[in-house]
Write a protein that holds these residues in place. Structure first.
Motif, PDB file in Angstrom:
ATOM      1  N   ILE A  26       0.851  -1.183   0.000  1.00  0.00           N
ATOM      2  CA  ILE A  26       0.000   0.000   0.000  1.00  0.00           C
ATOM      3  C   ILE A  26       0.891   1.238   0.000  1.00  0.00           C
ATOM      4  CG2 ILE A  26      -1.914  -1.116   1.195  1.00  0.00           C
ATOM      5  CD1 ILE A  26      -1.011   0.250   3.750  1.00  0.00           C
ATOM      6  N   LYS A  27       0.315   2.356  -0.405  1.00  0.00           N
ATOM      7  CA  LYS A  27       1.073   3.600  -0.432  1.00  0.00           C
ATOM      8  C   LYS A  27       0.236   4.723   0.157  1.00  0.00           C
ATOM      9  CE  LYS A  27       4.131   6.463  -3.205  1.00  0.00           C
ATOM     10  NZ  LYS A  27       3.734   7.704  -2.503  1.00  0.00           N
ATOM     11  N   GLY A  28       0.883   5.525   1.009  1.00  0.00           N
ATOM     12  CA  GLY A  28       0.215   6.667   1.598  1.00  0.00           C
ATOM     13  C   GLY A  28       0.287   7.881   0.697  1.00  0.00           C
ATOM     14  N   ASN A  29      -0.757   8.677   0.701  1.00  0.00           N
ATOM     15  CA  ASN A  29      -0.803   9.899  -0.105  1.00  0.00           C
ATOM     16  C   ASN A  29      -1.516  11.002   0.669  1.00  0.00           C
ATOM     17  OD1 ASN A  29       0.247   9.174  -2.879  1.00  0.00           O
ATOM     18  ND2 ASN A  29      -1.308   7.576  -2.611  1.00  0.00           N
ATOM     19  N   GLY A  30      -1.017  12.227   0.537  1.00  0.00           N
ATOM     20  CA  GLY A  30      -1.701  13.387   1.080  1.00  0.00           C
ATOM     21  C   GLY A  30      -1.508  13.643   2.558  1.00  0.00           C
ATOM     22  N   PHE A  31      -0.603  12.904   3.206  1.00  0.00           N
ATOM     23  CA  PHE A  31      -0.363  13.129   4.629  1.00  0.00           C
ATOM     24  C   PHE A  31       0.583  14.311   4.833  1.00  0.00           C
ATOM     25  CE2 PHE A  31      -1.675   8.660   4.726  1.00  0.00           C
ATOM     26  CZ  PHE A  31      -2.541   8.662   5.824  1.00  0.00           C
ATOM     27  N   LEU A  32       0.419  15.003   5.953  1.00  0.00           N
ATOM     28  CA  LEU A  32       1.332  16.080   6.296  1.00  0.00           C
ATOM     29  C   LEU A  32       2.700  15.530   6.689  1.00  0.00           C
ATOM     30  CD1 LEU A  32      -1.049  18.334   8.443  1.00  0.00           C
ATOM     31  CD2 LEU A  32      -0.407  18.619   6.038  1.00  0.00           C
ATOM     32  N   GLN A  33       2.690  14.326   7.287  1.00  0.00           N
ATOM     33  CA  GLN A  33       3.949  13.685   7.666  1.00  0.00           C
ATOM     34  C   GLN A  33       4.502  12.915   6.468  1.00  0.00           C
ATOM     35  OE1 GLN A  33       0.902  13.094   9.087  1.00  0.00           O
ATOM     36  NE2 GLN A  33       1.079  12.798  11.300  1.00  0.00           N
ATOM     37  N   ASP A  34       5.675  13.306   6.012  1.00  0.00           N
ATOM     38  CA  ASP A  34       6.276  12.651   4.852  1.00  0.00           C
ATOM     39  C   ASP A  34       6.517  11.166   5.084  1.00  0.00           C
ATOM     40  OD1 ASP A  34       6.289  14.997   3.415  1.00  0.00           O
ATOM     41  OD2 ASP A  34       8.346  15.539   3.971  1.00  0.00           O
ATOM     42  N   CYS A  35       6.715  10.778   6.334  1.00  0.00           N
ATOM     43  CA  CYS A  35       7.006   9.372   6.626  1.00  0.00           C
ATOM     44  C   CYS A  35       5.832   8.458   6.292  1.00  0.00           C
ATOM     45  CB  CYS A  35       7.418   9.198   8.083  1.00  0.00           C
ATOM     46  SG  CYS A  35       6.119   9.616   9.279  1.00  0.00           S
ATOM     47  N   LEU A  36       4.636   9.026   6.101  1.00  0.00           N
ATOM     48  CA  LEU A  36       3.469   8.222   5.754  1.00  0.00           C
ATOM     49  C   LEU A  36       3.204   8.195   4.250  1.00  0.00           C
ATOM     50  CD1 LEU A  36       0.996   9.255   8.602  1.00  0.00           C
ATOM     51  CD2 LEU A  36       2.350   7.157   8.435  1.00  0.00           C
ATOM     52  N   ASN A  37       3.844   9.087   3.508  1.00  0.00           N
ATOM     53  CA  ASN A  37       3.645   9.138   2.056  1.00  0.00           C
ATOM     54  C   ASN A  37       4.663   8.250   1.339  1.00  0.00           C
ATOM     55  OD1 ASN A  37       1.527  11.062   2.271  1.00  0.00           O
ATOM     56  ND2 ASN A  37       3.042  12.692   2.519  1.00  0.00           N
ATOM     57  N   VAL A  38       4.764   7.019   1.804  1.00  0.00           N
ATOM     58  CA  VAL A  38       5.719   6.059   1.240  1.00  0.00           C
ATOM     59  C   VAL A  38       5.022   4.721   1.056  1.00  0.00           C
ATOM     60  CG1 VAL A  38       7.715   7.214   2.292  1.00  0.00           C
ATOM     61  CG2 VAL A  38       6.544   5.370   3.530  1.00  0.00           C
ATOM     62  N   THR A  39       5.767   3.752   0.532  1.00  0.00           N
ATOM     63  CA  THR A  39       5.234   2.405   0.331  1.00  0.00           C
ATOM     64  C   THR A  39       5.417   1.569   1.589  1.00  0.00           C
ATOM     65  OG1 THR A  39       5.747   2.495  -2.029  1.00  0.00           O
ATOM     66  CG2 THR A  39       5.411   0.313  -1.060  1.00  0.00           C
ATOM     67  N   PHE A  40       4.371   0.847   1.946  1.00  0.00           N
ATOM     68  CA  PHE A  40       4.406  -0.059   3.096  1.00  0.00           C
ATOM     69  C   PHE A  40       4.126  -1.481   2.602  1.00  0.00           C
ATOM     70  CE2 PHE A  40       3.459   4.056   4.830  1.00  0.00           C
ATOM     71  CZ  PHE A  40       4.077   4.091   6.068  1.00  0.00           C
ATOM     72  N   ARG A  41       4.806  -2.440   3.208  1.00  0.00           N
ATOM     73  CA  ARG A  41       4.588  -3.838   2.838  1.00  0.00           C
ATOM     74  C   ARG A  41       4.041  -4.617   4.034  1.00  0.00           C
ATOM     75  NH1 ARG A  41       7.795  -8.265  -0.687  1.00  0.00           N
ATOM     76  NH2 ARG A  41       6.659 -10.061   0.094  1.00  0.00           N
ATOM     77  N   ARG A  42       3.049  -5.441   3.741  1.00  0.00           N
ATOM     78  CA  ARG A  42       2.469  -6.292   4.784  1.00  0.00           C
ATOM     79  C   ARG A  42       3.434  -7.417   5.140  1.00  0.00           C
ATOM     80  NH1 ARG A  42      -2.924  -8.428   2.919  1.00  0.00           N
ATOM     81  NH2 ARG A  42      -1.654  -9.926   1.789  1.00  0.00           N
ATOM     82  N   THR A  43       3.511  -7.723   6.430  1.00  0.00           N
ATOM     83  CA  THR A  43       4.387  -8.791   6.885  1.00  0.00           C
ATOM     84  C   THR A  43       3.794  -9.482   8.104  1.00  0.00           C
ATOM     85  OG1 THR A  43       6.624  -9.319   7.689  1.00  0.00           O
ATOM     86  CG2 THR A  43       5.711  -7.192   8.329  1.00  0.00           C
ATOM     87  N   SER A  44       4.096 -10.744   8.246  1.00  0.00           N
ATOM     88  CA  SER A  44       3.716 -11.495   9.445  1.00  0.00           C
ATOM     89  C   SER A  44       4.914 -11.696  10.357  1.00  0.00           C
ATOM     90  CB  SER A  44       3.118 -12.858   9.050  1.00  0.00           C
ATOM     91  OG  SER A  44       1.906 -12.688   8.342  1.00  0.00           O
ATOM     92  N   ALA A  45       6.037 -11.043  10.032  1.00  0.00           N
ATOM     93  CA  ALA A  45       7.232 -11.147  10.873  1.00  0.00           C
ATOM     94  C   ALA A  45       7.027 -10.445  12.207  1.00  0.00           C
ATOM     95  CB  ALA A  45       8.450 -10.565  10.150  1.00  0.00           C
ATOM     96  N   VAL A  46       6.117  -9.479  12.240  1.00  0.00           N
ATOM     97  CA  VAL A  46       5.650  -8.869  13.485  1.00  0.00           C
ATOM     98  C   VAL A  46       4.137  -8.767  13.383  1.00  0.00           C
ATOM     99  CG1 VAL A  46       5.534  -6.760  14.848  1.00  0.00           C
ATOM    100  CG2 VAL A  46       7.741  -7.563  14.030  1.00  0.00           C
ATOM    101  N   MET A  47       3.441  -9.337  14.368  1.00  0.00           N
ATOM    102  CA  MET A  47       1.985  -9.291  14.374  1.00  0.00           C
ATOM    103  C   MET A  47       1.520  -8.630  15.666  1.00  0.00           C
ATOM    104  SD  MET A  47       1.122 -13.093  12.825  1.00  0.00           S
ATOM    105  CE  MET A  47      -0.579 -12.739  12.383  1.00  0.00           C
ATOM    106  N   LEU A  48       0.515  -7.789  15.539  1.00  0.00           N
ATOM    107  CA  LEU A  48      -0.108  -7.139  16.687  1.00  0.00           C
ATOM    108  C   LEU A  48      -1.607  -7.376  16.620  1.00  0.00           C
ATOM    109  CD1 LEU A  48       1.855  -3.756  16.591  1.00  0.00           C
ATOM    110  CD2 LEU A  48       2.119  -5.562  18.301  1.00  0.00           C
ATOM    111  N   SER A  49      -2.227  -7.640  17.755  1.00  0.00           N
ATOM    112  CA  SER A  49      -3.659  -7.972  17.801  1.00  0.00           C
ATOM    113  C   SER A  49      -3.955  -9.152  16.889  1.00  0.00           C
ATOM    114  CB  SER A  49      -4.523  -6.763  17.404  1.00  0.00           C
ATOM    115  OG  SER A  49      -4.263  -5.659  18.239  1.00  0.00           O
ATOM    116  N   ASN A  50      -2.981 -10.069  16.787  1.00  0.00           N
ATOM    117  CA  ASN A  50      -3.133 -11.284  15.964  1.00  0.00           C
ATOM    118  C   ASN A  50      -3.269 -10.985  14.482  1.00  0.00           C
ATOM    119  OD1 ASN A  50      -2.794 -13.529  17.582  1.00  0.00           O
ATOM    120  ND2 ASN A  50      -4.924 -13.570  18.241  1.00  0.00           N
ATOM    121  N   GLN A  51      -2.792  -9.809  14.045  1.00  0.00           N
ATOM    122  CA  GLN A  51      -2.904  -9.429  12.645  1.00  0.00           C
ATOM    123  C   GLN A  51      -1.533  -9.020  12.105  1.00  0.00           C
ATOM    124  OE1 GLN A  51      -5.675  -9.761  10.896  1.00  0.00           O
ATOM    125  NE2 GLN A  51      -6.866 -10.371  12.695  1.00  0.00           N
TER     126      GLN A  51
END
Length: 267
Positions: A26-51
């Motif tokens: 997924i990719k973030g768009n339009g956020f004021l924080q530049d750190c969110l306007n990047v590509t994110f990859r889903r992983t099960s290497a760390v899971m929180l709330s069983n997700q």
């Protein structure tokens, strides 16, 4: 009759309304924080709330779904964030998804959003398979602690952050040098902190979780963290089902909660 592209009921329409968090990238768009306007990859290497979670390539920002099924954007720069979340402590989020799907910051200001990326996931490898995120580092090391590096070099902990531990080393008789080192590459130079004071072994329920990681009930937290990482990588390499990964993550979460100091915010 054929429906034109984008008309109700077509694949185009369904895809346009698709939940982006069903996608691997997924990719973030339009956020004021530049750190969110990047590509994110889903992983099960760390899971929180069983997700599964989503991470940026630098492992500085991640997204997770909380127990109320709200997606939250978190910065690893805000202390020992994973320890706080796993142990049930509240941690400020960069942004939170609302019931209508929009994203807001802590002041209620409407922000950007995320969209699914169509592309080759191999172009965005899972960074967590190469490097372990800093979690529970503040349980193992304290400021001023004596440590040893893998090459035998000794030093003293100066500070800790999301990137690792800053170690002050004496290179020459009068020369001190600071070096940022991943916490996993360090060993305490004296008795290992992290074990509960006065306890020879963990309570039965925690001991059971340690056993799931192949450890005795007397294991310290550093050993548990290493065993968790090893188990996760083995399961992912074998392409085991997500249920097995959930069991390992749950066991480690219980162990971390046992060792984590109550009311401590992290690094």
């Amino acid at each position: 009759l054929l429906r034109p592209p984008g008309s109700p009921g077509t694949a185009d329409d369904r895809n346009s309304k698709r939940d982006p968090f069903l996608s691997e990238l997924i990719k973030g768009n339009g956020f004021l924080q530049d750190c969110l306007n990047v590509t994110f990859r889903r992983t099960s290497a760390v899971m929180l709330s069983n997700q599964p979670t989503y991470w940026d390539e630098a492992l500085e920002t991640f997204l997770y779904q909380d127990s109320q099924q709200r997606w939250m954007a978190m910065s690893m720069k805000e202390g020992d964030v994973l320890m706080q979340l796993m142990s049930g402590s509240s941690t400020p989020a960069l942004a939170t998804q609302t019931a209508d799907g929009s994203w807001q910051d802590s002041r209620g200001q409407i922000l950007g959003g995320f969209e699914a990326m169509e592309g080759q996931p191999d172009l965005h490898p899972d960074a967590l398979l190469q490097r372990m995120p800093e979690v529970g580092t503040s349980i193992i090391f304290k400021t001023g602690s004596r440590v040893r590096m893998e090459d035998g070099t000794k030093g003293k902990v100066k500070s800790m952050n999301h990137s690792g531990v800053t170690v002050e080393m004496q290179i020459e008789a009068e020369r001190l040098v600071d070096r940022l080192v991943p916490s996993t590459a360090l060993k305490p130079g004296m008795a290992l902190p992290g074990k509960k004071q006065g306890a020879t072994e963990a309570p039965q329920e925690v001991a059971s979780d340690m056993e799931k990681l192949g450890l005795p009930a007397t294991a310290d937290f550093a050993s548990c963290r290493t065993a968790w990482r090893k188990s996760v990588l083995q399961l992912m390499a074998q392409e085991m089902c997500e249920e097995e990964l959930k069991k390992v993550h749950k066991a480690f979460t219980n162990i971390l909660t046992y060792f984590a100091p109550k009311g401590v915010s992290g690094c």
